[in-house]
Write an enzyme that holds these catalytic residues in place. Sequence first.
Site, mmCIF file in Angstrom:
data_model
loop_
_atom_site.group_PDB
_atom_site.id
_atom_site.type_symbol
_atom_site.label_atom_id
_atom_site.label_comp_id
_atom_site.label_asym_id
_atom_site.label_seq_id
_atom_site.Cartn_x
_atom_site.Cartn_y
_atom_site.Cartn_z
ATOM 1 N N LYS A 1 0.859 -1.188 0.000
ATOM 2 C CA LYS A 1 0.000 0.000 0.000
ATOM 3 C C LYS A 1 0.896 1.239 0.000
ATOM 4 O O LYS A 1 1.881 1.302 0.762
ATOM 5 C CB LYS A 1 -0.877 -0.051 1.255
ATOM 6 C CG LYS A 1 -1.909 1.046 1.396
ATOM 7 C CD LYS A 1 -2.774 0.802 2.644
ATOM 8 C CE LYS A 1 -3.866 1.817 2.820
ATOM 9 N NZ LYS A 1 -4.750 1.515 3.977
ATOM 10 N N SER B 1 -9.608 1.315 3.001
ATOM 11 C CA SER B 1 -8.775 2.151 2.168
ATOM 12 C C SER B 1 -7.722 1.385 1.380
ATOM 13 O O SER B 1 -7.148 1.926 0.442
ATOM 14 C CB SER B 1 -8.070 3.195 3.045
ATOM 15 O OG SER B 1 -7.178 2.562 3.964
ATOM 16 N N SER C 1 -9.835 -1.088 7.107
ATOM 17 C CA SER C 1 -9.238 -0.847 5.786
ATOM 18 C C SER C 1 -8.469 -2.022 5.203
ATOM 19 O O SER C 1 -8.129 -2.003 4.017
ATOM 20 C CB SER C 1 -8.321 0.377 5.840
ATOM 21 O OG SER C 1 -9.088 1.553 5.908
#
Lengths: 471, 69
Positions: A78, A154, A178
């Site tokens: 990420k 996310s 997330s």
Amino acid sequence: MTVARTIEDAAAALRRGEVTSVELTDAALKRIKKLDPQLGAFLAINADGARAQAVQADASFAAGLDRGPLQGIPFGLKDILATADQPTTANSLILDPAWGDGTDAVVTERVRGAGAVIAGKLVLSEFAIGAPDDAKPFPIPRNPWAADHTPGGSSAGTGIAVATGMVLGGLGTDTGGSVRGPASFCGHTGLKVSFGRVPKWGCVPLGYSLDSIGPMARSAWDCAAILNVIAGADARDINAAATPVEDYLAGIDAGIADLQVGVPTEYFFDHAKLEPAQKVAVEAVIARLDELGADVREVSLPHSDLAKEANTLTLLAEALSYHRLDMASERWTDYGANTRQIIGQAALFSAADYVQAQRFRTWYAREAARVMTEVDVLVTPTSPGPAPLASEQGDPARRLTHPSFTGPFNLLGYPALALPAGFSEDGLPLSAQIVGAPFSEATVLRAARAYQSTTDWHLQVPPIVEADGAG
Amino acid sequence: MPEATNVETTVRVLLEAAGLPVTDEELAQYVALYPTLRAGADRLYMEEVRYEEPALLFRAGATREETPS
């Protein structure tokens, strides 16, 4: 060449000499090139670096050096985690381009050290909150099962990339769900670890007292293999726990005949917005755990609806603390519209509200600890239903009024794993959540492994991958 | 529940105090959300929590390395 769908299978094939890391990596890069323009998983692809790391992994195998299951495996990070060889953006125009320059986050160091092949940096909701904004110069992530639905947030890019085999594993972060949300909506496994289990140094913060970095992969076995690499204290993170790290693969196949499973009906199963298909799927998971020998009983975890409120209030207050210097300036509109709308809500709370949320946290933690003296794990839905339409994701009123079945466990700091549990009538993944007491990741993973040993939901791939011809 | 005009004033003042340069459209969004946000925070002040300590931790003498910058 048939590409293995799991780290477990790929690692075995590498060791049998049936495939090389270069071949795995080239297949992953080919798939990224074909699918990513449609799905928006990557912010930056590191093709040359990945090939070089794959060559090194193959050389290690040839020399008899084996650093464990991640060696030679295509992997993604990420883009909120610092990488020395690529810039970090947090999916935002705001983050100083010099942030993390030339630095690896602790987790980046560790996956590199384990020989993982880092294919690139993955899309996220800006600063790990909010919804995609097509007015900003970043890819719009799309659900690989249905492009008009959200992949979740996310850690959207990691969810998409794992679900489609662009990578075999990756890292996300989880402050209110997330890791588990994208795993749930994209149809794979994701583990939010206990607060402090994995050091956060080198990760852009969202909610300081809630954030965690966790594995995202197809299966519980794969998540355990990743956790074996990233878990453990580091002096650079004051919140990293000194609690001893286990070998999360060692007992993963031990079965669940001794397991006490709690079902917290209140809020998690009786909420009006829980969709019937999701409820039925999660009840089937519980029934399967029962068939496998677990002792299932109903438990009471009161005021979990307020735990969602406390988690949100805490998250927003901590986030505005981090962002206020930029937000209270001409840079306000450099943030995505949804990001600034959500974080700005923190200005409407008082300091006393924040402290009260922490007082509620103490009370709720005591209630949860009482429950966990009765059972080893809890099973709940991961979300109220399958992935909603992408157009609904940024609706601030929906965010406020919809239940969160993940946020309460960030407030508690408990480990919680999302695992695939079937499909809706529309062909969207459904998901159950298995929650354990603090630092009981091994138990959570063992329960998930037992379930996945008798089901194949976690191995299903979206039609877009089958159409790619390498499913 | 506060009067609607008071809600708008309250929200405007709180956002201004935080220095957030919101547009009129954004202000209207916050005004619409405020009663729900406020109610959620107010519900945390429940009787069971009256004598709880907050889950905050400060350890004197503890230091940490700076984050990347």
